[in-house]
Structure formats: C-alpha cells, structure tokens
Write a protein that holds these residues in place. Structure first.
Motif, PDB file in Angstrom:
ATOM      1  N   ALA A   1       0.886  -0.994  -0.085  1.00  0.00           N
ATOM      2  CA  ALA A   1       0.195  -0.109  -0.011  1.00  0.00           C
ATOM      3  C   ALA A   1       0.860   1.309   0.004  1.00  0.00           C
ATOM      4  N   ASP A   2       0.334   2.566  -0.731  1.00  0.00           N
ATOM      5  CA  ASP A   2       0.982   3.581  -0.686  1.00  0.00           C
ATOM      6  C   ASP A   2       0.750   4.434   0.531  1.00  0.00           C
ATOM      7  N   GLY A   3      -0.309   4.071   1.260  1.00  0.00           N
ATOM      8  CA  GLY A   3      -0.610   4.618   2.521  1.00  0.00           C
ATOM      9  C   GLY A   3      -2.109   3.880   3.265  1.00  0.00           C
ATOM     10  N   VAL A   4      -2.107   4.151   4.531  1.00  0.00           N
ATOM     11  CA  VAL A   4      -3.165   3.429   5.233  1.00  0.00           C
ATOM     12  C   VAL A   4      -3.515   4.620   6.164  1.00  0.00           C
ATOM     13  N   PHE A   5      -4.994   4.734   6.313  1.00  0.00           N
ATOM     14  CA  PHE A   5      -5.405   5.612   7.269  1.00  0.00           C
ATOM     15  C   PHE A   5      -6.108   4.791   8.186  1.00  0.00           C
ATOM     16  N   ILE A   6      -6.055   4.932   9.500  1.00  0.00           N
ATOM     17  CA  ILE A   6      -6.286   4.215  10.462  1.00  0.00           C
ATOM     18  C   ILE A   6      -6.966   4.994  11.752  1.00  0.00           C
TER      19      ILE A   6
END
Length: 285
Positions: free
Chosen positions: A60-65
């Motif tokens: 993944a390029d990014g993860v929002f948590i």
C-alpha cells in the motif's frame, strides 16, 4: 498502489475514501464484509486478525487508521495487531486519526495516558520506522446533529450541549479531518501530530451564531450538565453513556479544549476548518 482506508463505511473514513476517489486516486475500503460495500474497491480486514491486516497493508502507498469505538481492552488489542501488521507489511505511509483523543498536551488533565490504546498505536507506528502523521481533532461538529441537540435547536431555538458557554473548543467536522488526512497521505514530507479544528476555539455563542445564520432565526446556546446529557443519550447508546459523561466531566478540569497553533492544520498544511454555517450547509446539501 492503493491507499487503504479503515472505516470507509463510517463517518471518518467515508469522506476520506470519497475524497481520494474524486481525485482519481486508488482508494480501497478496508471493511469486514466486502459483499456489503457498494462497489468493488474493498478489501476484507478484521482488526482481530493480524494476517488480514498484513494482507491489506502489503504494497500500500498509504493506510488511514482510526480505532473503532469498543472497549478499551479491545482497542488495545486492535492497536497491537495493527502495529504488528505495519511492522511486517511496511506500507509506505500511515495516517492515524485520534478520533478526539488528546495526544499532544503532556501534563494536561486531558492528555491520553501512555498505556491507552491510541498512545500504544502511535508509539508503535513511530517505532516501526514507517513514514507517518497523526491527525488530532478535538470535538466533532457532527455531535451537534444528535437528535437531542439538533432537535431543540430547530424547534425551541436553544442549542444545548454539555460544555460551559464560555469554554473554548477547537471544533471540527469529519470533512475537515478527511481534507487533512487526504493531504497528509499524498504528502510524506509532513510528520508528527497535526491538530484539526478552530484556532482560536469557538465558545457556545459562536456555535449558536452559526446555527442562527443557517436557519435565519435567533438561536441561543445553553450549557448542560454532563449527567443531564447522559440522561438524554442513554436510550440511544446504552452502556457507552458512562464513558461519554466521563469525557465531558474531564473537560471541565481543563481551561479549554483547543489545539496548539504551531501544530495546527492551519499552520502546517494551510487548511482551515469549515465555519459552523458552512458545515451545516454541507450537511443539508
């Protein structure tokens, strides 16, 4: 490669997912049941399953948590599982939302404890070495849409909420959080905690003025005791009422609930939160 969005069916993740998709970016909803998601851009995750998190995060390029609203014991386990998955999968970028928990006022009565789930998550991501930032809202304007708050504002002209009339708060909306999280996901040059919300904070009269402007009539603010607010919301949220009442009691021990100017989204990202009237207009669009 995709941006993985926790809670894409909810109040926080939903606006961010939509914002990324509108921008033509590869946003993927991280949900428990992909069959219930309205389109095919979803991946199945379970915060209780490290393997499912690793599978979603890898590449993944990014993860929002953001941690779901459940027991603190459950949140702690979720935080540990997420950190383990990040350490293994090594996505390029992590954005954490504190969901209103206060993590940037050490020594304050409002500061989250070091052993809280949100601090365990933040510390674990810091130690992982993965590029990251933390979006830190305070109180959500969406709280004012609760029927026992919004209803009397419309029918009686009285906006009632369990903070003192002169208590300043960095109010923000889920749309403000999404805007900041979007910018942080695609810009890895910003790290650390970014406060989201009005600076200086808004007091009760400011909230009432926004409602008055939107509805074209005079609306006044009236402070509720936390216990009285608890009586109103208990039929809706049941056992969770105690923690909500506890939050508003704790707020009374601090002089305000306002983000720091130097780490605000205004200062760091050049982003300003919606006014109360702008937000109300967006909610009714």
């Amino acid at each position: 490669m995709p941006f993985i969005i926790h809670g894409a069916t909810g109040a926080q993740g939903g606006p961010l997912y939509a914002s990324l998709r509108r921008a033509g970016l590869d946003a993927v909803a991280a949900v428990r049941d992909v069959a219930k998601f309205p389109d095919d851009t979803a991946v199945s995750i379970d915060n209780d399953s490290v393997d499912s998190l690793i599978s979603a995060y890898r590449g993944a390029d990014g993860v929002f948590i953001h941690l779901p609203q459940t027991s603190e014991a459950g949140r702690l386990q979720h935080a540990r599982n997420i950190v383990q998955a990040i350490e293994t999968a090594k996505p390029k970028r992590i954005i954490i939302s504190t969901n209103g928990a206060i993590v940037d006022q050490p020594g304050s009565a409002l500061q989250s404890s070091d052993d809280s789930a949100i601090m365990v998550l933040i510390r674990g991501v810091q130690d992982s070495g993965v590029s990251h930032a933390v979006v830190a809202p305070r109180l959500y304007l969406e709280n004012l849409l609760l029927p026992m708050v919004f209803g009397p504002a419309q029918s009686e002209g009285v906006l009632r909420y369990p903070v003192a009339a002169d208590y300043a708060v960095s109010w923000s909306s889920h749309l403000d959080v999404a805007e900041a999280a979007h910018k942080l996901l695609v810009d890895p040059t910003v790290s650390g905690v970014v406060g989201i919300g009005h600076q200086p904070g808004l007091v009760g009269a400011d909230l009432a003025e926004g409602f008055s402007q939107q509805f074209g009539r005079d609306i006044r603010y009236e402070a509720l005791l936390p216990e009285a607010f608890g009586d109103l919301i208990e039929p809706m949220i049941g056992p969770a009422t105690a923690s909500v009442v506890g939050l508003y009691k704790a707020l009374a021990y601090a002089p305000d609930n306002v983000i720091r100017q130097e780490t605000s989204a205004q200062e760091v990202l050049g982003l300003h939160p919606m006014s109360v009237q702008q937000w109300l207009n967006a909610m009714q669009a």
